[in-house]
Design a protein around this motif. Structure first.
Motif, PDB file in Angstrom:
ATOM      1  N   ALA A  38      -5.591  -2.793  -4.687  1.00  0.00           N
ATOM      2  CA  ALA A  38      -6.904  -1.737  -4.071  1.00  0.00           C
ATOM      3  C   ALA A  38      -7.387  -1.978  -2.709  1.00  0.00           C
ATOM      4  O   ALA A  38      -7.335  -3.308  -2.100  1.00  0.00           O
ATOM      5  CB  ALA A  38      -8.113  -1.571  -4.979  1.00  0.00           C
TER       6      ALA A  38
ATOM      7  N   SER B 177      -3.609   9.186  -5.720  1.00  0.00           N
ATOM      8  CA  SER B 177      -2.534   9.873  -5.948  1.00  0.00           C
ATOM      9  C   SER B 177      -2.715  11.458  -6.034  1.00  0.00           C
ATOM     10  O   SER B 177      -3.372  12.049  -7.038  1.00  0.00           O
ATOM     11  CB  SER B 177      -1.947   9.267  -7.378  1.00  0.00           C
ATOM     12  OG  SER B 177      -0.631  10.151  -7.442  1.00  0.00           O
TER      13      SER B 177
ATOM     14  N   ILE C 279      -9.789  14.777  -7.243  1.00  0.00           N
ATOM     15  CA  ILE C 279      -9.946  13.391  -6.201  1.00  0.00           C
ATOM     16  C   ILE C 279     -10.995  13.469  -5.392  1.00  0.00           C
ATOM     17  O   ILE C 279     -11.876  12.398  -5.093  1.00  0.00           O
ATOM     18  CB  ILE C 279      -8.713  13.237  -5.765  1.00  0.00           C
ATOM     19  CG1 ILE C 279      -7.507  13.046  -6.935  1.00  0.00           C
ATOM     20  CG2 ILE C 279      -8.905  11.957  -4.697  1.00  0.00           C
ATOM     21  CD1 ILE C 279      -6.142  12.946  -6.057  1.00  0.00           C
TER      22      ILE C 279
ATOM     23  N   SER D 214      -7.954   6.611  -8.073  1.00  0.00           N
ATOM     24  CA  SER D 214      -6.673   6.967  -7.681  1.00  0.00           C
ATOM     25  C   SER D 214      -6.620   8.036  -6.691  1.00  0.00           C
ATOM     26  O   SER D 214      -6.963   9.362  -6.946  1.00  0.00           O
ATOM     27  CB  SER D 214      -5.789   7.100  -9.190  1.00  0.00           C
ATOM     28  OG  SER D 214      -4.404   7.519  -8.498  1.00  0.00           O
TER      29      SER D 214
ATOM     30  N   VAL E 218      -7.063   3.092  -5.220  1.00  0.00           N
ATOM     31  CA  VAL E 218      -5.853   2.601  -5.419  1.00  0.00           C
ATOM     32  C   VAL E 218      -4.954   3.996  -5.211  1.00  0.00           C
ATOM     33  O   VAL E 218      -5.220   5.220  -5.073  1.00  0.00           O
ATOM     34  CB  VAL E 218      -5.725   1.966  -6.876  1.00  0.00           C
ATOM     35  CG1 VAL E 218      -6.683   1.025  -7.099  1.00  0.00           C
ATOM     36  CG2 VAL E 218      -6.295   3.423  -7.950  1.00  0.00           C
ATOM     37  N   ASP E 219      -3.681   3.608  -5.444  1.00  0.00           N
ATOM     38  CA  ASP E 219      -2.609   4.832  -5.130  1.00  0.00           C
ATOM     39  C   ASP E 219      -2.704   5.495  -3.841  1.00  0.00           C
ATOM     40  O   ASP E 219      -2.838   6.703  -3.701  1.00  0.00           O
ATOM     41  CB  ASP E 219      -2.519   5.710  -6.120  1.00  0.00           C
ATOM     42  CG  ASP E 219      -2.298   5.215  -7.550  1.00  0.00           C
ATOM     43  OD1 ASP E 219      -1.459   4.323  -7.885  1.00  0.00           O
ATOM     44  OD2 ASP E 219      -3.095   5.358  -8.543  1.00  0.00           O
ATOM     45  N   HIS E 220      -3.168   4.500  -2.804  1.00  0.00           N
ATOM     46  CA  HIS E 220      -3.692   5.137  -1.580  1.00  0.00           C
ATOM     47  C   HIS E 220      -2.624   5.570  -0.501  1.00  0.00           C
ATOM     48  O   HIS E 220      -2.723   5.742   0.832  1.00  0.00           O
ATOM     49  CB  HIS E 220      -4.606   4.231  -1.023  1.00  0.00           C
ATOM     50  CG  HIS E 220      -4.213   2.792  -1.141  1.00  0.00           C
ATOM     51  ND1 HIS E 220      -3.283   2.098  -0.677  1.00  0.00           N
ATOM     52  CD2 HIS E 220      -4.986   1.743  -2.057  1.00  0.00           C
ATOM     53  CE1 HIS E 220      -3.013   0.989  -0.941  1.00  0.00           C
ATOM     54  NE2 HIS E 220      -4.271   0.542  -1.727  1.00  0.00           N
TER      55      HIS E 220
END
Length: 364
Positions: free
Chosen positions: A243, A30, A42, A28, A59-61
């Motif tokens: 994704a 985020s 991250i 993620s 994801v959460d890109h």
């Protein structure tokens, strides 16, 4: 574990065992734009994934989900058009456009895929006459999609650049990898695999990407296999809704002096449904110099001397041509005991020598 599949690639029959892998990290993003521990976590995950696999799923890109859905929906609408309509945008005579596999150099299978290619950056490379105007709205969506993925790719390259400078006493700017490519180029490949009654005959050729970084959007189904043990075992990259699969290419491997991996992979289809995926490739300008940005104490450079991206691309193409020639000649032998040697002067190979592992790859 999924059942093994028997595949014939460029005349070579093998059994590929694969399983859907939970080893390939799903990360993620985020909080990546924040300051503090969350961002550090991250970035650490990204660096570890690139060191181990050269690949991860993001994801959460920050790329709008509706934009991604529209990109794949409109792509499927295009491939549903008649062949006559699609051939109005044939790539002959220009940069980009539509093609089927039998029109692409070196394809082992005829008509096993259809492709639309968009040269998107620099913007001056765009030839809108080859951008499909059907279905309505796809041109605008593609332009926005390319811009968003350019930004995401730069963000990942910045993380890797900063990681390369840590602990060396020689800092790297966050734009070091980006700047090494000089005028970064981008192409989007939209690839459609029709449903096949014998999917084992339509495996893509095993390869690594010759670019610096690739961002892959899978539509509804997994369509990618990867190997880290020279093809002994393969794992399927799962489809994760929303994704983007981020994959480092050869240039990222060389510029990091081998710290970050480039992973052998291949496309795969099945008999149950058609498949579509969208690859966004970023690569250096032809005159950009490829050479490790950092060589740590005790290491040797993976490349003996600086080389232009154009020259390294030509070298890889020659390796591919030589590999195909060997396989073609071997397939024509009446007996496995009888082998034909290939004279050194049959295929020109540049004098530049790379120390990194040689990859027999196809070009996109």
């Amino acid at each position: 574990m999924a059942p093994g599949i028997s595949g014939e690639i460029a005349g070579e029959s093998k059994l590929y065992d694969y399983e859907f892998s939970d080893e390939i990290p799903v990360i993620s993003l985020s909080g990546i734009d924040d300051v503090g521990r969350k961002k550090e976590e991250i970035c650490g995950q990204i660096v570890e994934a690139c060191e181990k696999w050269g690949m991860f799923q993001a994801v959460d890109h920050g790329v709008d989900t509706n934009l991604m859905v529209n990109m794949t929906r409109l792509a499927r609408d295009f491939f549903a058009l008649t062949t006559e309509e699609k051939l109005r945008f044939h790539m002959s005579g220009g940069e980009g456009g539509f093609s089927i596999s039998s029109h692409l150099q070196g394809e082992a299978m005829k008509d096993w895929r259809e492709v639309v290619v968009y040269p998107t950056y620099p913007v001056s490379n765009r030839d809108y006459s080859h951008w499909p105007d059907k279905p309505e709205g796809w041109l605008k969506v593609t332009a926005e999609y390319s811009e968003r993925l350019m930004g995401l790719a730069y963000k990942v390259l910045a993380v890797l650049s900063e990681a390369m400078g840590k602990g060396t006493g020689m800092g790297l700017e966050k734009d070091a990898l980006k700047n090494a490519c000089v005028d970064m180029e981008q192409k989007i490949f939209v690839t459609y695999f029709p449903k096949r009654s014998k999917p084992d005959l339509a495996l893509g050729m095993r390869h690594t990407d010759n670019e610096i970084i690739t961002l892959l959007l899978q539509d509804q189904f997994s369509c990618l296999q990867v190997t880290r043990d020279n093809g002994k075992t393969w794992v399927r990259v799962p489809f994760v809704p929303g994704a983007l699969v981020i994959n480092l290419g050869d240039i990222g491997h060389y510029l990091s002096n081998g710290r970050f991996m480039t992973t052998d992979h291949q496309g795969v289809v099945d008999s149950n449904s058609s498949k579509l995926f969208i690859n966004t490739f970023l690569f250096p300008a032809p005159h950009a110099t490829v050479y490790p940005l950092k060589v740590r104490d005790g290491e040797k450079a993976k490349i003996e001397e600086p080389i232009s991206y154009e020259a390294i691309t030509m070298r890889k193409l020659k390796d591919l041509q030589l590999d195909r020639l060997k396989k073609s000649m071997a397939s024509q032998q009446p007996s496995p005991k009888k082998k034909t040697k290939i004279a050194p002067n049959q295929v020109f190979v540049p004098k530049v020598v790379l120390k990194a592992q040689s990859h027999k790859n196809r070009f996109h």
